[in-house]
Design a protein around this motif. Structure first.
Motif, PDB file in Angstrom:
ATOM      1  N   SER A 133       3.177  -7.100  -4.948  1.00 27.39           N
ATOM      2  CA  SER A 133       3.055  -5.889  -4.458  1.00 27.39           C
ATOM      3  C   SER A 133       3.567  -4.764  -5.675  1.00 27.39           C
ATOM      4  CB  SER A 133       3.989  -5.704  -3.338  1.00 27.39           C
ATOM      5  OG  SER A 133       3.379  -6.342  -2.195  1.00 27.39           O
ATOM      6  N   VAL A 134       4.977  -5.226  -6.158  1.00 26.56           N
ATOM      7  CA  VAL A 134       5.353  -4.456  -7.343  1.00 26.56           C
ATOM      8  C   VAL A 134       4.615  -4.444  -8.641  1.00 26.56           C
ATOM      9  CG1 VAL A 134       7.373  -4.102  -8.695  1.00 26.56           C
ATOM     10  CG2 VAL A 134       7.934  -4.807  -6.382  1.00 26.56           C
ATOM     11  N   GLY A 135       3.733  -5.605  -8.724  1.00 24.92           N
ATOM     12  CA  GLY A 135       2.828  -5.703  -9.825  1.00 24.92           C
ATOM     13  C   GLY A 135       1.690  -4.722  -9.654  1.00 24.92           C
ATOM     14  N   ALA A 136       1.324  -4.743  -8.449  1.00 30.46           N
ATOM     15  CA  ALA A 136      -0.080  -3.783  -8.313  1.00 30.46           C
ATOM     16  C   ALA A 136       0.348  -2.512  -8.593  1.00 30.46           C
ATOM     17  CB  ALA A 136      -0.381  -4.194  -6.926  1.00 30.46           C
ATOM     18  N   LEU A 137       1.445  -2.024  -8.187  1.00 29.90           N
ATOM     19  CA  LEU A 137       2.168  -0.725  -8.426  1.00 29.90           C
ATOM     20  C   LEU A 137       2.104  -0.209  -9.848  1.00 29.90           C
ATOM     21  CD1 LEU A 137       3.233   2.148  -7.566  1.00 29.90           C
ATOM     22  CD2 LEU A 137       5.410   0.894  -7.340  1.00 29.90           C
ATOM     23  N   LEU A 138       2.775  -1.295 -10.294  1.00 30.85           N
ATOM     24  CA  LEU A 138       2.938  -1.027 -11.987  1.00 30.85           C
ATOM     25  C   LEU A 138       1.582  -1.116 -12.634  1.00 30.85           C
ATOM     26  CD1 LEU A 138       6.225  -3.094 -12.576  1.00 30.85           C
ATOM     27  CD2 LEU A 138       6.034  -0.406 -12.114  1.00 30.85           C
ATOM     28  N   ALA A 139       0.719  -1.843 -12.276  1.00 29.23           N
ATOM     29  CA  ALA A 139      -0.635  -1.887 -12.837  1.00 29.23           C
ATOM     30  C   ALA A 139      -1.484  -0.879 -12.955  1.00 29.23           C
ATOM     31  CB  ALA A 139      -1.190  -3.391 -12.485  1.00 29.23           C
ATOM     32  N   ASN A 140      -1.275   0.052 -11.888  1.00 29.85           N
ATOM     33  CA  ASN A 140      -2.142   1.231 -11.666  1.00 29.85           C
ATOM     34  C   ASN A 140      -2.015   2.343 -12.759  1.00 29.85           C
ATOM     35  OD1 ASN A 140      -3.664   3.210 -10.745  1.00 29.85           O
ATOM     36  ND2 ASN A 140      -2.713   3.115  -8.836  1.00 29.85           N
TER      37      ASN A 140
END
Length: 223
Positions: A133-140
């Motif tokens: 979840s945190v990775g998806a936020l940072l990858a955007n």
């Protein structure tokens, strides 16, 4: 020449002397403990002769000591089996973005009169939901979230998720990298996006964020 007279007493004395000599001959041999030679008519008697020498004391032989075994006395401690991991599942992830000037209408009120709004991704396969979840936020890396009118203030930041831990109802996440924000109001927005995304993924009620080993408030205070 006259012949000497031999008196009767002299003759008697000589006879007596010869008689006594016959009575006192050499002593007869003493009987021995050995058996009589064959042909002897008597029964042989064996006499045990006690010895004057004491018997030598008997010394107990020391018990042979077994050589030390190469096998340890107790089996080595074995490592505790690792607890089974979380079950793998496929589900959408929840990621938070900002509704500028919404004043808390669409979600929790934050920062400069903004709202924080939850969005969901396409289904993702995972075991630990916090990292993805945190990775998806940072990858955007887009500022605008589609046509929703929501904003991602972290789109220019160069941050990576490196770990997290849940302690009771508090989730702690660790990031590495640098923030790149657009102004003072982006500070509470960025912090809220990270904290709410982590809390929802972990099912926690509070969150702590560390960046390069330092608390996020300390890092963002320099912006």
């Amino acid at each position: 020449m006259t012949k000497p007279r031999v008196s009767a007493f002299s003759v008697l004395g000589l006879c007596a002397l010869f008689t006594l000599s016959g009575c006192f001959g050499p002593p007869s041999p003493s009987p021995t403990g050995s058996a009589s030679s064959p042909g002897s008519s008597g029964t042989a008697t064996t006499t045990a002769t006690p010895t004057s020498q004491a018997s030598a004391p008997v010394t107990a032989s020391p018990t042979a000591t077994a050589p030390p075994s190469s096998v340890p006395a107790s089996p080595p401690a074995t490592a505790e089996p690792a607890p089974p991991g979380l079950p793998e599942q496929v589900a959408p992830l929840t990621v938070y973005y900002v509704a500028i000037d919404d004043n808390g209408i669409s979600g929790p009120r934050i920062g400069c009169g903004d709202s924080l709004v939850a969005t969901t991704t396409a289904p993702v396969r995972f075991t630990d939901q916090v990292g993805p979840s945190v990775g998806a936020l940072l990858a955007n890396k887009s500022r605008d979230v589609g046509m929703s009118g929501l904003v991602n203030v972290l789109y220019q930041s160069d941050l990576q998720y490196v770990g997290g831990e849940l302690d009771g109802s508090t989730i702690t996440i660790y990031l590495e990298g640098q923030f790149m924000l657009g102004g003072v109001c982006d500070i509470p927005r960025a912090k809220a996006q990270l904290e709410y995304t982590a809390m929802t993924a972990a099912g926690a009620t509070s969150a702590r964020v560390f960046v390069n080993g330092r608390p996020i408030d300390e890092v963002l205070s320099l912006k």
